[in-house]
Design a protein around this motif. Structure first.
Motif, PDB file in Angstrom:
ATOM      1  N   SER A  43      71.654  23.422  51.956  1.00  0.00           N
ATOM      2  CA  SER A  43      70.489  23.000  51.988  1.00  0.00           C
ATOM      3  C   SER A  43      69.980  23.186  53.418  1.00  0.00           C
ATOM      4  O   SER A  43      68.712  23.186  53.836  1.00  0.00           O
ATOM      5  N   HIS A  44      70.730  23.642  54.236  1.00  0.00           N
ATOM      6  CA  HIS A  44      70.263  24.059  55.555  1.00  0.00           C
ATOM      7  C   HIS A  44      69.602  25.233  55.565  1.00  0.00           C
ATOM      8  O   HIS A  44      68.713  25.589  56.737  1.00  0.00           O
ATOM      9  N   PHE A  45      69.692  26.274  54.821  1.00  0.00           N
ATOM     10  CA  PHE A  45      69.040  27.433  54.654  1.00  0.00           C
ATOM     11  C   PHE A  45      67.561  27.384  54.773  1.00  0.00           C
ATOM     12  O   PHE A  45      67.096  27.856  55.376  1.00  0.00           O
ATOM     13  N   ALA A  46      67.045  26.278  54.053  1.00  0.00           N
ATOM     14  CA  ALA A  46      65.456  26.214  53.962  1.00  0.00           C
ATOM     15  C   ALA A  46      65.146  25.582  55.310  1.00  0.00           C
ATOM     16  O   ALA A  46      64.127  25.981  55.640  1.00  0.00           O
ATOM     17  N   LYS A  47      65.792  24.840  56.165  1.00  0.00           N
ATOM     18  CA  LYS A  47      65.793  24.249  57.458  1.00  0.00           C
ATOM     19  C   LYS A  47      65.601  25.497  58.594  1.00  0.00           C
ATOM     20  O   LYS A  47      65.025  25.652  59.416  1.00  0.00           O
ATOM     21  N   LEU A  48      66.134  26.667  58.045  1.00  0.00           N
ATOM     22  CA  LEU A  48      66.441  27.615  59.029  1.00  0.00           C
ATOM     23  C   LEU A  48      65.255  28.679  58.737  1.00  0.00           C
ATOM     24  O   LEU A  48      65.053  29.663  59.779  1.00  0.00           O
ATOM     25  N   THR A  65      66.441  37.647  46.096  1.00  0.00           N
ATOM     26  CA  THR A  65      66.660  36.712  45.023  1.00  0.00           C
ATOM     27  C   THR A  65      68.235  36.773  44.795  1.00  0.00           C
ATOM     28  O   THR A  65      68.675  35.745  44.439  1.00  0.00           O
ATOM     29  N   SER A  66      68.861  37.983  44.777  1.00  0.00           N
ATOM     30  CA  SER A  66      70.371  37.924  44.491  1.00  0.00           C
ATOM     31  C   SER A  66      71.172  37.200  45.123  1.00  0.00           C
ATOM     32  O   SER A  66      72.308  36.720  44.830  1.00  0.00           O
ATOM     33  N   ALA A  67      70.822  37.044  46.482  1.00  0.00           N
ATOM     34  CA  ALA A  67      71.596  36.154  47.516  1.00  0.00           C
ATOM     35  C   ALA A  67      71.442  34.797  47.580  1.00  0.00           C
ATOM     36  O   ALA A  67      72.024  33.927  48.190  1.00  0.00           O
ATOM     37  N   SER A  68      70.267  34.332  46.787  1.00  0.00           N
ATOM     38  CA  SER A  68      69.637  32.983  47.079  1.00  0.00           C
ATOM     39  C   SER A  68      70.748  31.941  46.526  1.00  0.00           C
ATOM     40  O   SER A  68      70.426  30.740  47.068  1.00  0.00           O
ATOM     41  N   ARG A  69      71.559  32.279  45.588  1.00  0.00           N
ATOM     42  CA  ARG A  69      72.667  31.275  45.378  1.00  0.00           C
ATOM     43  C   ARG A  69      74.247  31.399  45.803  1.00  0.00           C
ATOM     44  O   ARG A  69      74.837  30.776  45.589  1.00  0.00           O
ATOM     45  N   ASN A  70      74.113  32.543  46.537  1.00  0.00           N
ATOM     46  CA  ASN A  70      75.520  32.867  46.967  1.00  0.00           C
ATOM     47  C   ASN A  70      75.490  32.563  48.417  1.00  0.00           C
ATOM     48  O   ASN A  70      75.108  32.905  49.482  1.00  0.00           O
ATOM     49  N   PHE A  71      76.033  31.207  48.627  1.00  0.00           N
ATOM     50  CA  PHE A  71      76.093  30.358  50.079  1.00  0.00           C
ATOM     51  C   PHE A  71      76.758  31.117  51.119  1.00  0.00           C
ATOM     52  O   PHE A  71      76.515  31.056  52.199  1.00  0.00           O
ATOM     53  N   ALA A  72      77.927  31.755  50.574  1.00  0.00           N
ATOM     54  CA  ALA A  72      78.749  32.351  51.562  1.00  0.00           C
ATOM     55  C   ALA A  72      78.016  33.674  52.086  1.00  0.00           C
ATOM     56  O   ALA A  72      77.991  33.815  53.419  1.00  0.00           O
ATOM     57  N   LEU A  73      77.363  34.328  51.301  1.00  0.00           N
ATOM     58  CA  LEU A  73      76.772  35.447  51.876  1.00  0.00           C
ATOM     59  C   LEU A  73      75.352  35.091  52.593  1.00  0.00           C
ATOM     60  O   LEU A  73      75.270  35.772  53.798  1.00  0.00           O
ATOM     61  N   LEU A  74      74.744  34.277  52.140  1.00  0.00           N
ATOM     62  CA  LEU A  74      73.603  33.934  52.791  1.00  0.00           C
ATOM     63  C   LEU A  74      74.112  33.358  54.273  1.00  0.00           C
ATOM     64  O   LEU A  74      73.513  33.452  55.162  1.00  0.00           O
ATOM     65  N   GLY A  75      75.146  32.380  54.276  1.00  0.00           N
ATOM     66  CA  GLY A  75      75.724  32.106  55.619  1.00  0.00           C
ATOM     67  C   GLY A  75      76.021  33.260  56.646  1.00  0.00           C
ATOM     68  O   GLY A  75      75.597  33.111  57.719  1.00  0.00           O
ATOM     69  N   TYR A  76      76.743  34.134  56.196  1.00  0.00           N
ATOM     70  CA  TYR A  76      77.152  35.235  56.828  1.00  0.00           C
ATOM     71  C   TYR A  76      75.877  35.965  57.343  1.00  0.00           C
ATOM     72  O   TYR A  76      75.728  36.412  58.417  1.00  0.00           O
ATOM     73  N   ALA A  77      74.906  36.474  56.439  1.00  0.00           N
ATOM     74  CA  ALA A  77      73.746  36.983  56.587  1.00  0.00           C
ATOM     75  C   ALA A  77      72.725  36.465  57.641  1.00  0.00           C
ATOM     76  O   ALA A  77      72.191  36.912  58.710  1.00  0.00           O
ATOM     77  N   HIS A  78      72.850  34.783  57.698  1.00  0.00           N
ATOM     78  CA  HIS A  78      71.966  34.335  58.790  1.00  0.00           C
ATOM     79  C   HIS A  78      72.689  34.266  60.237  1.00  0.00           C
ATOM     80  O   HIS A  78      72.012  34.541  61.237  1.00  0.00           O
TER      81      HIS A  78
END
Length: 395
Positions: A368-373, A270-283
Motif C-alpha cells: 500500500s505504500h507504493f501509492a504514497k510514494l 503494468t507488468s510490475a504493478s503486482r510484483n511487490f518485490a520488484l516494485l520495492g527494489y525499483a523504488h
C-alpha cells in the motif's frame, strides 16, 4: 602409466586424484556445503564450543569455507585446500594443550596454523619446498602475519596499523582535504568535516572496502603515499565514486540519470504493478540514483554502499546549519537559487526526501505504500531531470 577413470552419475563421491567425476554445479555445491558444515561442526566440538574465534576484541564466526576460498585464491589445488581446514584443527588442539585449554583461539592462531599446514606440504613429497614456501608467503602477505592483525602503513620511518581509526582519522580526511583543496584551519579540519559529510555506517563501509582492496594486493606493508594514491583512485573512480570531481562529474551524472529513468519506467509499468518485490527494489534504486544525480550535479559527496542516496542528500542539505564553512565551500550552496528557478525550494526538497525515506523504512507487506510514494517519485523524477538539463544540457 596410471589410467584416468571417468564415472558419470548422480551418486558418486570424490575419492581420489585419479578419479574424474561428472557432477552438475548444483551437486558440486551441495557436496561442498555439506563438507563445510561438517568441518565447522568439528571445529565447534573440538576447539570452540561457540564456534567463534577472537579477532582483536571481537568474536567472529569460524568459517571453513572462508579458509578454503582464501587458499584457492592463492592457487592451492582444490584437494589440498579442502584438507587444510581439517588439518589445522589438529594444530589448534596442540595450541590449546600447550595452554591447558585456557587459551582463547584467535584469528592469529588460525593464520599461524594455516601457514604451518602449507609449509608442511613439502613433507608429503608431492610439492617442492619452494612451492609450499611460496604459498605460505603469499598467504602471509595477503591475510596478514600471524603476529599482526593489520597491514602496516609505512611513513617517514614510522609504522602504523591500517585499522578503522587510522583510516577515518588520517587517510580519508587527507583524501577529502586534497579533493576539496581545503586550507588547514580550525573551521575546516578534515577530521571534523569527514564526520559531517559521512555517517558512521558509511565510514565503516568505506573503511571495509579500503582494507579489502589492500588485502587483495598481497602486501604485508605499504607506503603511505602509495596507499593514499591508491585509495584516492578508489574514491574518485566513476561511475560510482565516493567523491565527485569536475573531471568525473559528467560521467557520474549520466550514469545515474539513465538508471533513474530506467527504474522510473519499471515503476510505471503494468507488468510490475503486482510484483511487490520488484516494485520495492525499483523504488529503492530509483531514489538512490535520483539522489545521487542531484548530489553529483553539485560535485558533492556520495559515500560508499549507499542504500538510498537520499540519506546523503539529507546530510548535505543540513550542512548550511550544521557546518557553514563547509557549506560555503561546496557548490551545493547554489542549489537554493536554482530550485527557485524551477518553482520549488530547499524546504520542499527536504520534505520529499524525508517523506520517501520514512515511507520506505517500514514498508507494509500489502504494497500500500507504493501509492504514497507516487508524489515523491514524480517530484524527484522532474527535479533530477530538470536540474540535469539546466546544469549540464544532457539530452
Amino acid at each position: 602409466m596410471m589410467t584416468k577413470n571417468i564415472i558419470g552419475g548422480n551418486d558418486n563421491l570424490l575419492v581420489g586424484g585419479d578419479l574424474v567425476i561428472h557432477l552438475s554445479p548444483a551437486e558440486q555445491a551441495d557436496i561442498f556445503d555439506k563438507f563445510f558444515a561438517s568441518a565447522d561442526l568439528r571445529f565447534k566440538n573440538e576447539i570452540s564450543e561457540t564456534g567463534k574465534v577472537f579477532r582483536i576484541s571481537k568474536q567472529i564466526e569460524y568459517s571453513t569455507e572462508k579458509i578454503f576460498t582464501s587458499l584457492k585464491e592463492l592457487g592451492v589445488p582444490t584437494d589440498i585446500a579442502i584438507k587444510i581446514p581439517l588439518h589445522i584443527i589438529d594444530l589448534l588442539k596442540d595450541v590449546l594443550d600447550t595452554y591447558d585449554n585456557k587459551h582463547i583461539v584467535t584469528t592469529a592462531d588460525i593464520r599461524a596454523a594455516v601457514v604451518i599446514a602449507l609449509e608442511g606440504l613439502s613433507l608429503t613429497g608431492r610439492f617442492t619446498g619452494d612451492t609450499t614456501s611460496t604459498w605460505a608467503a603469499a598467504y602471509i602477505r595477503r591475510y596478514g602475519n600471524p603476529d599482526c592483525e593489520f597491514v602496516k602503513v609505512l611513513d617517514h620511518g614510522t609504522s602504523r596499523d591500517l585499522d578503522y581509526k587510522f583510516i577515518t582519522t588520517e587517510l580519508l580526511p587527507h583524501i577529502l582535504s586534497r579533493t576539496l583543496g581545503l586550507p588547514r584551519c580550525p573551521e575546516t579540519e578534515p577530521e571534523i568535516l569527514l564526520s559531517q559529510v559521512f555517517s558512521t555506517n558509511r565510514l565503516r563501509t568505506m573503511s571495509t572496502e579500503i582494507v579489502r582492496l589492500v588485502n587483495t594486493l598481497g602486501l604485508y606493508s605499504i607506503r603511505y603515499k602509495t596507499l593514499l594514491l591508491l585509495v584516492q583512485d578508489l574514491a574518485l573512480e566513476p561511475p560510482q565514486p565516493w567523491l565527485v570531481t569536475p573531471e568525473t562529474q559528467k560521467k557520474v551524472v549520466e550514469y545515474n540519470i539513465i538508471r533513474m529513468h530506467t527504474y522510473h519506467q519499471i515503476i510505471g509499468s503494468t507488468s510490475a504493478s503486482r510484483n511487490f518485490a520488484l516494485l520495492g527494489y525499483a523504488h529503492q534504486e530509483f531514489f538512490r540514483h535520483a539522489g545521487t544525480t542531484i548530489l553529483a550535479l553539485y560535485g558533492t559527496f556520495l559515500g560508499a554502499g549507499s542504500h538510498y542516496g537520499l540519506s546523503e542528500l539529507t546530510r548535505m542539505l543540513s550542512l548550511k546549519h550544521q557546518h557553514l564553512p563547509l557549506w560555503s565551500h561546496c557548490e551545493i550552496r547554489s542549489i537554493e537559487t536554482e530550485l527557485q528557478a524551477l518553482k520549488t525550494s530547499v524546504t520542499e526538497l527536504k520534505f520529499n526526501t524525508q517523506s520517501a525515506l520514512q515511507i520506505m523504512r517500514f514498508p507494509p507487506a500489502d504494497g500500500s505504500h507504493f501509492a504514497k510514494l507516487e508524489k515523491n517519485v514524480n517530484y524527484f523524477f522532474d527535479l533530477a531531470t530538470d536540474l540535469t538539463n539546466t546544469k549540464m544540457r544532457i539530452s
